[in-house]
Every structure is written in C-alpha cells, then in structure tokens.
Design a protein around this motif. Structure first.
Motif, PDB file in Angstrom:
ATOM      1  N   THR A  40     -54.023 -59.082  -1.880  1.00  0.00           N
ATOM      2  CA  THR A  40     -53.701 -60.009  -0.728  1.00  0.00           C
ATOM      3  C   THR A  40     -52.319 -60.455  -0.255  1.00  0.00           C
ATOM      4  O   THR A  40     -51.487 -60.819  -1.731  1.00  0.00           O
ATOM      5  CB  THR A  40     -54.539 -60.513  -0.912  1.00  0.00           C
ATOM      6  OG1 THR A  40     -56.007 -60.420  -0.171  1.00  0.00           O
ATOM      7  CG2 THR A  40     -54.682 -61.770   0.732  1.00  0.00           C
ATOM      8  N   ASP A  42     -50.908 -62.981   0.377  1.00  0.00           N
ATOM      9  CA  ASP A  42     -51.106 -63.984   1.161  1.00  0.00           C
ATOM     10  C   ASP A  42     -50.111 -65.197   1.501  1.00  0.00           C
ATOM     11  O   ASP A  42     -50.838 -65.588   2.639  1.00  0.00           O
ATOM     12  CB  ASP A  42     -51.354 -65.075  -0.874  1.00  0.00           C
ATOM     13  CG  ASP A  42     -52.046 -66.030  -0.546  1.00  0.00           C
ATOM     14  OD1 ASP A  42     -52.956 -66.912   0.261  1.00  0.00           O
ATOM     15  OD2 ASP A  42     -51.245 -67.344  -1.315  1.00  0.00           O
ATOM     16  N   HIS A  43     -49.199 -65.196   1.366  1.00  0.00           N
ATOM     17  CA  HIS A  43     -48.245 -65.978   2.305  1.00  0.00           C
ATOM     18  C   HIS A  43     -47.010 -65.141   2.388  1.00  0.00           C
ATOM     19  O   HIS A  43     -46.769 -64.069   1.632  1.00  0.00           O
ATOM     20  CB  HIS A  43     -48.171 -67.907   2.207  1.00  0.00           C
ATOM     21  CG  HIS A  43     -47.678 -67.381   0.795  1.00  0.00           C
ATOM     22  ND1 HIS A  43     -48.047 -68.006  -0.288  1.00  0.00           N
ATOM     23  CD2 HIS A  43     -46.531 -68.350   0.570  1.00  0.00           C
ATOM     24  CE1 HIS A  43     -47.538 -68.547  -1.567  1.00  0.00           C
ATOM     25  NE2 HIS A  43     -46.523 -68.709  -1.100  1.00  0.00           N
ATOM     26  N   GLU A  95     -51.647 -64.657   6.581  1.00  0.00           N
ATOM     27  CA  GLU A  95     -52.181 -65.334   6.584  1.00  0.00           C
ATOM     28  C   GLU A  95     -50.945 -66.805   6.584  1.00  0.00           C
ATOM     29  O   GLU A  95     -51.958 -67.573   7.846  1.00  0.00           O
ATOM     30  CB  GLU A  95     -53.565 -66.394   6.343  1.00  0.00           C
ATOM     31  CG  GLU A  95     -53.725 -66.558   5.471  1.00  0.00           C
ATOM     32  CD  GLU A  95     -55.191 -67.339   4.075  1.00  0.00           C
ATOM     33  OE1 GLU A  95     -56.008 -66.715   4.719  1.00  0.00           O
ATOM     34  OE2 GLU A  95     -55.042 -67.875   3.050  1.00  0.00           O
ATOM     35  N   VAL A 118     -51.912 -62.078  -4.512  1.00  0.00           N
ATOM     36  CA  VAL A 118     -52.689 -62.775  -4.850  1.00  0.00           C
ATOM     37  C   VAL A 118     -53.491 -61.241  -5.713  1.00  0.00           C
ATOM     38  O   VAL A 118     -54.239 -60.739  -5.136  1.00  0.00           O
ATOM     39  CB  VAL A 118     -53.995 -63.095  -4.275  1.00  0.00           C
ATOM     40  CG1 VAL A 118     -55.154 -63.378  -5.039  1.00  0.00           C
ATOM     41  CG2 VAL A 118     -53.542 -64.434  -3.521  1.00  0.00           C
ATOM     42  N   ASN A 166     -52.536 -72.789 -10.222  1.00  0.00           N
ATOM     43  CA  ASN A 166     -51.582 -71.908  -9.258  1.00  0.00           C
ATOM     44  C   ASN A 166     -50.632 -71.309 -10.447  1.00  0.00           C
ATOM     45  O   ASN A 166     -49.162 -71.365  -9.186  1.00  0.00           O
ATOM     46  CB  ASN A 166     -51.205 -72.117  -7.972  1.00  0.00           C
ATOM     47  CG  ASN A 166     -51.062 -70.691  -7.263  1.00  0.00           C
ATOM     48  OD1 ASN A 166     -52.080 -69.546  -8.058  1.00  0.00           O
ATOM     49  ND2 ASN A 166     -50.885 -70.412  -6.562  1.00  0.00           N
ATOM     50  N   HIS A 183     -54.592 -67.529  -6.893  1.00  0.00           N
ATOM     51  CA  HIS A 183     -55.790 -68.183  -6.382  1.00  0.00           C
ATOM     52  C   HIS A 183     -54.620 -68.418  -4.854  1.00  0.00           C
ATOM     53  O   HIS A 183     -53.497 -68.142  -4.457  1.00  0.00           O
ATOM     54  CB  HIS A 183     -55.276 -69.575  -6.624  1.00  0.00           C
ATOM     55  CG  HIS A 183     -56.064 -69.477  -7.499  1.00  0.00           C
ATOM     56  ND1 HIS A 183     -57.402 -68.916  -8.264  1.00  0.00           N
ATOM     57  CD2 HIS A 183     -55.390 -70.068  -9.285  1.00  0.00           C
ATOM     58  CE1 HIS A 183     -57.465 -69.459  -9.323  1.00  0.00           C
ATOM     59  NE2 HIS A 183     -56.347 -69.963 -10.358  1.00  0.00           N
ATOM     60  N   SER A 184     -54.873 -67.411  -3.559  1.00  0.00           N
ATOM     61  CA  SER A 184     -54.721 -67.938  -2.773  1.00  0.00           C
ATOM     62  C   SER A 184     -53.843 -69.486  -2.189  1.00  0.00           C
ATOM     63  O   SER A 184     -54.656 -70.149  -2.582  1.00  0.00           O
ATOM     64  CB  SER A 184     -55.043 -67.455  -1.658  1.00  0.00           C
ATOM     65  OG  SER A 184     -56.563 -68.927  -1.241  1.00  0.00           O
TER      66      SER A 184
END
Length: 194
Positions: A40, A42-43, A95, A118, A166, A183-184
């Motif tokens: 993923t 994540d950002h 996201e 992630v 994190n 961790h997201s």
C-alpha cells in the motif's frame, strides 16, 4: 492562488505531475532493490520552504479532502489531509497527503518529496522494522546502498498523543525519497484518539 501556480505548486499542477513522480519512485525502488507493487502506498508528501506557501497549500488541498490531523512533530506542524477520493496512480490508491510546515532546512526543490509504503510485520521498533524489511525484500543489500549514493535514515517520528509507534526507514537520493513503515498514517492518527 497565483503564487502557487507561478511556483508550479498548485494542486492541479501537482496532480498532473504525480504520474511522472511515481515513475521516479518506481525507478528508485528498483535501484534500491525492492519491488513495491504489492504494498500500500499509504500517503504522499510534499516539501516547501516557506510558511506562507505551506499555509496557502494547506488551504488549497482542503478542496480535495478533509484534515485528518495537525500535529507538532519534531517542533513543527505536520498536516495530514485525507483525500475525498483516493489518488489513483498506476496500481496504487493513495489515501492521504502529508504537508509538513517548513523547518530551518531548505529544500533544493519544492514539490513532491516522498511516498510512504506500508509493509507487513506490525513492527513496533526499528529493529523489528529492519527484520520485516529484510524478510519482505531479501534482494535488498544494505551495504551497497551507500555505494549507489543512497542515504538511509531510521527514525521513530511521533506526535504528542500517538500511542502506536511507527518506526520508519527512509531511502533518499536526489530529491526523491521512499519511506517504509508498518502502520498506516490513518492507524497512527486513530491511536491518538484512543
């Protein structure tokens, strides 16, 4: 908004540049020796050098989402905006946007700076994260990274009320950076409310 447009930092311009930036991220991942296609994104984060530009960007990006968090981390505000519609770039759905207000450091290039991915492992410490990275990416040869001009930085950034550690590894070269964590950002922000 004219100021942002002149600098090439208006959200519309940044979004138009996103596919090219992600291609650079993919190429950089190949150079590191990791494949991120299964993980993923994540950002995504951008960097700017002035408080005024950060304030303007903060307001401009709110047209694309909702402020999830504004926390003081390492002495400066870091804003996280969750997109109303995740950004689709290639196979990834991103996201959230991370917008750190500037510190004393001056970036040679303003704009997109890193993407955080992630990876599995639920690491709670840097040692556990390194183990997760090694088992996830067995082709990664840490000792060869410096020879390629790739800087590696381990950190455990934390907001005042975060309860979920994190730990993060950052790989950086030529104004581009890939960060890996377990961790997201959404999960870390949610831990502040527990």
């Amino acid at each position: 908004m004219q100021n942002l447009k002149q600098l090439g930092l208006h959200p519309e311009q940044m979004l138009a540049d996103l596919p090219a930036f992600m291609n650079r991220i993919i190429g950089f991942a190949d150079e590191i020796g990791i494949s991120l296609s299964s993980y993923t994104a994540d950002h995504i984060a951008l960097r700017v050098n002035s408080q005024d530009i950060a304030l303007e960007l903060h307001q401009a990006w709110l047209a694309y989402g909702t402020e999830w968090s504004k926390a003081i981390i390492n002495g400066r505000p870091i804003v996280v905006i969750g997109f109303d519609t995740p950004l689709q770039v290639g196979e990834w759905m991103i996201e959230a946007l991370e917008l750190p207000y500037p510190s004393d450091k001056v970036y040679p290039q303003q704009g997109w700076e890193h993407v955080e991915f992630v990876i599995p492992g639920n690491a709670m410490s840097l040692e556990q994260l390194e183990q997760s990275i090694n088992s996830t990416f067995p082709a990664l040869h840490w000792q060869q990274l410096a020879e390629k001009g790739i800087k590696v930085k381990a950190s455990s950034p934390a907001g005042e009320h975060e309860r979920l550690p994190n730990p993060t590894y950052a790989f950086k070269k030529d104004n581009i950076c890939i960060k890996l964590h377990s961790h997201s950002l959404a999960a870390v922000i949610a831990s502040e409310k527990e």
